[in-house]
Scaffold this active site. Structure first.
Site, PDB file in Angstrom:
ATOM      1  N   GLU A  18       0.822  -1.247  -0.065  1.00 35.56           N
ATOM      2  CA  GLU A  18      -0.009   0.134  -0.024  1.00 35.56           C
ATOM      3  C   GLU A  18       0.777   1.129  -0.064  1.00 35.56           C
ATOM      4  O   GLU A  18       2.076   1.300   0.434  1.00 35.56           O
ATOM      5  CB  GLU A  18      -0.842  -0.100   1.224  1.00 35.56           C
ATOM      6  N   ASN A  24     -12.161  -1.032  -1.212  1.00 35.94           N
ATOM      7  CA  ASN A  24     -11.611  -1.658  -0.080  1.00 35.94           C
ATOM      8  C   ASN A  24     -12.227  -1.142   1.252  1.00 35.94           C
ATOM      9  O   ASN A  24     -12.599  -0.138   1.527  1.00 35.94           O
ATOM     10  CB  ASN A  24     -10.228  -1.216  -0.115  1.00 35.94           C
ATOM     11  N   GLU A  25     -12.505  -2.160   2.163  1.00 37.09           N
ATOM     12  CA  GLU A  25     -13.142  -1.935   3.448  1.00 37.09           C
ATOM     13  C   GLU A  25     -14.317  -1.019   3.328  1.00 37.09           C
ATOM     14  O   GLU A  25     -14.285   0.249   3.947  1.00 37.09           O
ATOM     15  CB  GLU A  25     -12.079  -1.501   4.420  1.00 37.09           C
ATOM     16  N   TYR A  62      -7.174  -8.692  11.530  1.00 37.05           N
ATOM     17  CA  TYR A  62      -5.481  -8.309  12.099  1.00 37.05           C
ATOM     18  C   TYR A  62      -5.357  -9.209  13.653  1.00 37.05           C
ATOM     19  O   TYR A  62      -6.452  -8.878  14.243  1.00 37.05           O
ATOM     20  CB  TYR A  62      -5.374  -6.929  12.065  1.00 37.05           C
ATOM     21  N   GLU A  73      -5.939  -9.065   3.719  1.00 37.40           N
ATOM     22  CA  GLU A  73      -5.378  -8.492   4.649  1.00 37.40           C
ATOM     23  C   GLU A  73      -5.408  -9.038   5.892  1.00 37.40           C
ATOM     24  O   GLU A  73      -6.236  -9.201   6.764  1.00 37.40           O
ATOM     25  CB  GLU A  73      -5.930  -6.956   4.990  1.00 37.40           C
ATOM     26  N   GLN A 104       2.230  -6.076   5.769  1.00 40.90           N
ATOM     27  CA  GLN A 104       2.166  -5.834   4.439  1.00 40.90           C
ATOM     28  C   GLN A 104       3.734  -6.152   4.012  1.00 40.90           C
ATOM     29  O   GLN A 104       4.629  -6.609   4.989  1.00 40.90           O
ATOM     30  CB  GLN A 104       2.254  -4.322   4.020  1.00 40.90           C
TER      31      GLN A 104
END
Length: 513
Positions: A45, A192-193, A260, A317, A366
């Site tokens: 990103e 995204n999201e 996460y 992610e 990432q």
């Protein structure tokens, strides 16, 4: 509730827990499922030093480069065979307008990265630079299109600019910018999201937006799109239900999932990436294992609408998210990478592999200098993290045939809380070699794993192990080889069985010939 969670974790991995330091493992030869190489994807990103200062460096930096792409980074990632790279975000994707990143670099407009540190981006790294990077890496590009602040036409034009092999104003523009032939980009994320930074939408609204955007993202010759819908945040099962029902399996190749691992479970104070004890280690591994429950429950919802499993679950992610390193920009999300991170990576990849009938793609967050990075750079210096070495050990599973496992494993207990100590994946590659990857999460105890193979003949075993003295040990520029895979001698053949003495807090990769 805790008992139910333990049951789900146990059932999903085919595990049974009991209090002793031995385990039994059965590996079967009765599956036709393949562990997709795309599970081993990465994420880059426009965030902190991920692109600028990571992949894309100043032309004066004294390292080998192609244009401004850093080649030691490229070569390190080629070694672990990364299959795909997701770009440009992340939250950044829904404020990124692709036309700002093409054409002569001095003429490209600058922009503010409002999500990550408020820094000014010069757009010198854009579409052509990203696709050149993917070509150097030998991986497939995965582009996230702007749904939050973009338009249907903007995404449609981007697809045409990259994939149409014919005469049009956009293909003429692509030719002017140095690439007459189409790039043929297959993987496209539609937003995204969208439940958060990508627009704060409801699942009903997003489903309608997806159908509209996807309708105008066209297939061109040699470039059938694999459209990936924005899926849920962690345990938002209603989002999955709504998207599967309202979008339908025939309109998407995949549905994303973001989760996460927070050491503390608290977003306001996530915990340190370096200074932590056994309590924080145990809690991190406990939170990591929640991925099993999430994948199981979201897959069950997808099965209702897609029993043939045509839609991929794309966990694009995932990883450990801690507090930033002291003294660094809080918007750059720079953290160190320890043995704990390696055990999270190994465990998570084992979960994905064991759900390869539904999980077809993933991306670690990432790739460089951000969150659970594979690589850390500092000017001309480059450092490989413990997580990098897990991907190196696990690359043997890419596109291999999945072998079902049944594992009866002990528990790792800390202050009255328990998690399963061992997790595992087994696969067989095209040459007939069988590979096992195991993680022992127990911080103290070696675990003897007695392994039986059903209808699988083998003669010899070799292996590698990744471990260290402490769970918070890290690689540094001064000591870059504290955590690297070493030859493993703790596996032996006893009759028809394989006995593995799994060291505490360790990742092991075995090859059976």
């Amino acid at each position: 509730m805790k008992k139910r969670i333990l049951f789900l974790l146990t059932a999903g991995l085919g595990l049974k827990s009991y209090a002793q330091n031995t385990a039994t493992l059965t590996v079967s030869n009765n599956s036709k499922d393949t562990i997709s190489r795309n599970i081993y994807g990465q994420f880059a990103e426009h965030l902190g030093r991920g692109i600028y200062g990571g992949f894309w460096v100043d032309k004066t930096l004294p390292v080998a480069k192609q244009d401004r792409i850093r080649l030691d980074v490229v070569n390190a990632l080629k070694k672990i065979k990364i299959p795909n790279l997701r770009w440009p975000g992340g939250c950044f994707a829904d404020e990124y307008h692709w036309r700002d990143g093409i054409g002569p670099r001095p003429q490209r407009p600058k922009m503010i990265n409002t999500n990550w540190g408020g820094v000014v981006e010069d757009n010198s790294f854009g579409t052509h630079e990203f696709l050149e990077l993917c070509q150097l890496l030998g991986c497939e590009p995965y582009i996230s299109a702007n749904v939050g602040s973009g338009t249907v036409q903007e995404m449609s034009n981007w697809v045409e600019y990259l994939n149409f092999d014919g005469e049009s104003p956009l293909t003429n523009l692509r030719t002017q910018n140095g690439h007459p032939k189409p790039f043929n980009v297959h993987f496209w994320g539609v937003g995204n999201e969208s439940w958060g930074c990508g627009g704060n939408m409801t699942p009903e609204h997003y489903s309608d937006e997806y159908r509209r955007y996807a309708s105008f993202a066209k297939n061109y010759n040699n470039a059938k799109l694999k459209k990936i819908a924005c899926g849920p945040n962690a345990s938002d099962y209603n989002w999955t239900e709504t998207c599967m029902k309202n979008i339908g399996p025939g309109r998407m190749w995949g549905l994303s999932l973001h989760y996460y691992t927070l050491p503390t479970g608290n977003w306001s104070d996530k915990g340190s990436s370096t200074n932590f004890g056994e309590a924080a280690y145990f809690n991190t591994m406990k939170n990591c294992l929640q991925m099993e429950e999430l994948v199981t429950k979201h897959s069950a919802i997808m099965d209702k609408y897609d029993p043939q499993k045509k839609v991929a679950l794309v966990v694009d992610e995932w990883g450990v998210w801690t507090n930033v390193m002291p003294g660094t920009n809080p918007g750059f999300l720079f953290q160190q990478n320890s043995l704990r991170d390696a055990l999270v990576a190994a465990t998570t990849l084992n979960i994905f592999n064991n759900h390869c009938d539904r999980v077809k793609m993933a991306a670690l967050a990432q790739c460089i200098n951000v969150l659970q990075a594979l690589i850390i750079t500092d000017k001309e210096k480059m450092l490989l993290t413990p997580t990098y070495y897990v991907f190196d050990m696990y690359k043997v599973h890419q596109d291999a045939r999945y072998l079902p496992v049944k594992l009866n494993a002990p528990e790792y207990e800390y202050e009255g809380k328990k998690i399963l100590a061992v997790n595992v994946t087994a696969s067989q590659d095209a040459a007939g070699k069988v590979h096992l990857t195991l993680a022992n999460l127990d911080a103290h105890n070696t675990i003897a794993v007695s392994t039986e193979f059903k209808d699988i003949a083998w003669q010899a075993v070799t292996g590698r192990v990744l471990t260290s003295a402490k769970v918070d040990d890290i690689n540094t520029f001064e000591k870059p080889y504290t955590l690297i895979p070493k030859t493993f001698t703790g596996a032996r053949k006893e009759g028809d069985k394989l006995v593995i003495n799994m060291p505490a807090k360790a990742v092991v990769e075995l090859e059976l010939n």
